[in-house]
Design a protein around this motif. Structure first.
Motif, PDB file in Angstrom:
ATOM      1  N   GLU A  68      58.341 131.108  84.094  1.00  0.00           N
ATOM      2  CA  GLU A  68      58.793 129.747  84.403  1.00  0.00           C
ATOM      3  C   GLU A  68      59.746 129.709  85.598  1.00  0.00           C
ATOM      4  OE1 GLU A  68      57.868 126.756  83.303  1.00  0.00           O
ATOM      5  OE2 GLU A  68      56.390 127.690  81.995  1.00  0.00           O
ATOM      6  N   ASN A  69      60.559 130.734  85.754  1.00  0.00           N
ATOM      7  CA  ASN A  69      61.549 130.779  86.833  1.00  0.00           C
ATOM      8  C   ASN A  69      61.101 131.647  88.011  1.00  0.00           C
ATOM      9  OD1 ASN A  69      63.504 129.140  85.483  1.00  0.00           O
ATOM     10  ND2 ASN A  69      63.878 130.873  84.143  1.00  0.00           N
ATOM     11  N   GLY A  70      59.817 131.940  88.080  1.00  0.00           N
ATOM     12  CA  GLY A  70      59.302 132.790  89.150  1.00  0.00           C
ATOM     13  C   GLY A  70      59.471 132.170  90.530  1.00  0.00           C
ATOM     14  N   GLN A  71      59.435 133.038  91.536  1.00  0.00           N
ATOM     15  CA  GLN A  71      59.504 132.584  92.927  1.00  0.00           C
ATOM     16  C   GLN A  71      58.440 133.297  93.740  1.00  0.00           C
ATOM     17  OE1 GLN A  71      63.463 133.458  94.407  1.00  0.00           O
ATOM     18  NE2 GLN A  71      63.982 131.308  94.216  1.00  0.00           N
ATOM     19  N   GLN A  72      57.866 132.569  94.660  1.00  0.00           N
ATOM     20  CA  GLN A  72      56.999 133.162  95.667  1.00  0.00           C
ATOM     21  C   GLN A  72      57.777 133.072  96.969  1.00  0.00           C
ATOM     22  OE1 GLN A  72      53.105 131.462  96.258  1.00  0.00           O
ATOM     23  NE2 GLN A  72      52.899 132.461  98.229  1.00  0.00           N
ATOM     24  N   ILE A  73      58.082 134.216  97.536  1.00  0.00           N
ATOM     25  CA  ILE A  73      58.864 134.272  98.766  1.00  0.00           C
ATOM     26  C   ILE A  73      57.931 134.643  99.911  1.00  0.00           C
ATOM     27  CG2 ILE A  73      60.799 135.383  99.933  1.00  0.00           C
ATOM     28  CD1 ILE A  73      61.986 135.832  97.096  1.00  0.00           C
ATOM     29  N   ASN A  74      57.928 133.831 100.944  1.00  0.00           N
ATOM     30  CA  ASN A  74      57.070 134.012 102.112  1.00  0.00           C
ATOM     31  C   ASN A  74      57.947 134.185 103.350  1.00  0.00           C
ATOM     32  OD1 ASN A  74      54.670 133.250 100.494  1.00  0.00           O
ATOM     33  ND2 ASN A  74      55.659 131.262 100.496  1.00  0.00           N
ATOM     34  N   PRO A  75      58.458 135.390 103.592  1.00  0.00           N
ATOM     35  CA  PRO A  75      59.421 135.574 104.684  1.00  0.00           C
ATOM     36  C   PRO A  75      58.844 135.291 106.074  1.00  0.00           C
ATOM     37  CG  PRO A  75      58.766 137.686 103.774  1.00  0.00           C
ATOM     38  CD  PRO A  75      58.168 136.629 102.900  1.00  0.00           C
ATOM     39  N   PHE A  83      54.532 125.790 106.239  1.00  0.00           N
ATOM     40  CA  PHE A  83      54.293 126.528 105.001  1.00  0.00           C
ATOM     41  C   PHE A  83      55.649 126.861 104.401  1.00  0.00           C
ATOM     42  CE2 PHE A  83      53.014 130.062 102.299  1.00  0.00           C
ATOM     43  CZ  PHE A  83      51.763 129.664 101.861  1.00  0.00           C
ATOM     44  N   PRO A  84      55.850 126.629 103.113  1.00  0.00           N
ATOM     45  CA  PRO A  84      57.171 126.869 102.529  1.00  0.00           C
ATOM     46  C   PRO A  84      57.568 128.343 102.544  1.00  0.00           C
ATOM     47  CG  PRO A  84      55.584 126.380 100.807  1.00  0.00           C
ATOM     48  CD  PRO A  84      54.883 126.176 102.114  1.00  0.00           C
ATOM     49  N   ARG A  85      58.827 128.601 102.833  1.00  0.00           N
ATOM     50  CA  ARG A  85      59.345 129.977 102.801  1.00  0.00           C
ATOM     51  C   ARG A  85      59.573 130.445 101.375  1.00  0.00           C
ATOM     52  NH1 ARG A  85      60.370 132.480 107.486  1.00  0.00           N
ATOM     53  NH2 ARG A  85      60.482 131.142 109.294  1.00  0.00           N
ATOM     54  N   ILE A  86      59.938 129.515 100.486  1.00  0.00           N
ATOM     55  CA  ILE A  86      60.167 129.862  99.087  1.00  0.00           C
ATOM     56  C   ILE A  86      59.586 128.764  98.204  1.00  0.00           C
ATOM     57  CG2 ILE A  86      61.892 130.255  97.282  1.00  0.00           C
ATOM     58  CD1 ILE A  86      63.782 131.289  99.430  1.00  0.00           C
ATOM     59  N   LEU A  87      58.828 129.192  97.215  1.00  0.00           N
ATOM     60  CA  LEU A  87      58.376 128.290  96.158  1.00  0.00           C
ATOM     61  C   LEU A  87      59.126 128.721  94.908  1.00  0.00           C
ATOM     62  CD1 LEU A  87      54.544 128.399  96.852  1.00  0.00           C
ATOM     63  CD2 LEU A  87      56.063 126.467  97.253  1.00  0.00           C
ATOM     64  N   SER A  88      59.923 127.828  94.360  1.00  0.00           N
ATOM     65  CA  SER A  88      60.736 128.159  93.190  1.00  0.00           C
ATOM     66  C   SER A  88      60.212 127.440  91.957  1.00  0.00           C
ATOM     67  CB  SER A  88      62.192 127.751  93.418  1.00  0.00           C
ATOM     68  OG  SER A  88      62.749 128.525  94.453  1.00  0.00           O
ATOM     69  N   ILE A 125      54.922 126.458  92.242  1.00  0.00           N
ATOM     70  CA  ILE A 125      53.904 127.442  92.626  1.00  0.00           C
ATOM     71  C   ILE A 125      52.523 126.908  92.285  1.00  0.00           C
ATOM     72  CG2 ILE A 125      53.028 129.765  92.177  1.00  0.00           C
ATOM     73  CD1 ILE A 125      56.042 130.525  91.638  1.00  0.00           C
ATOM     74  N   PHE A 126      52.375 126.351  91.083  1.00  0.00           N
ATOM     75  CA  PHE A 126      51.085 125.783  90.679  1.00  0.00           C
ATOM     76  C   PHE A 126      50.681 124.639  91.591  1.00  0.00           C
ATOM     77  CE2 PHE A 126      48.537 122.728  88.263  1.00  0.00           C
ATOM     78  CZ  PHE A 126      47.441 123.533  87.987  1.00  0.00           C
ATOM     79  N   HIS A 127      51.607 123.737  91.862  1.00  0.00           N
ATOM     80  CA  HIS A 127      51.313 122.594  92.731  1.00  0.00           C
ATOM     81  C   HIS A 127      50.839 123.070  94.109  1.00  0.00           C
ATOM     82  CE1 HIS A 127      51.517 118.589  94.403  1.00  0.00           C
ATOM     83  NE2 HIS A 127      52.267 119.057  95.384  1.00  0.00           N
TER      84      HIS A 127
END
Length: 77
Positions: A40-47, A53-58, A63-65
Motif C-alpha cells: 500500500e505504501n510502495g513507491q516507484q522512483i524514476n530518477p 513523466f512523474p519522478r516518484i509515484l507514491s 501506481i495503479f492509476h
C-alpha cells in the motif's frame, strides 16, 4: 538434516517467484493482478524520468492509476 529449511533460501525463492510474477503479469498486461504485488505504501522512483513523466509515484493507488492505461500504449512488453 533433511527436514531443515534454510530461511534465507526460502526468502530467496519467494523473491524470485515475486519477480517472475511481476514481469509475467506486466507482459500479460494484467495490471489488476500486477498491482496486488505492491505494498500500500510502495513507491516507484524514476530518477531519469523524461519531461511529463512523474519522478516518484507514491502509494499503490497512484501506481495503479499511472499504469492502468499504459499497457494499451504498447505492443508486447
Amino acid at each position: 538434516m533433511s527436514g531443515d529449511i534454510n530461511p534465507s533460501q526460502n526468502i530467496r525463492e519467494q523473491n524470485l517467484d515475486t519477480i517472475h510474477a511481476f514481469l509475467n503479469l506486466l507482459e500479460q498486461k494484467d495490471i489488476s493482478n500486477w498491482i496486488d504485488l505492491w505494498d500500500e505504501n510502495g513507491q516507484q522512483i524514476n530518477p531519469y524520468a523524461p519531461k511529463g513523466f512523474p519522478r516518484i509515484l507514491s502509494r499503490k493507488n497512484a501506481i495503479f492509476h499511472h499504469w492502468s492505461g499504459t499497457p494499451n500504449a504498447y505492443g508486447r512488453i
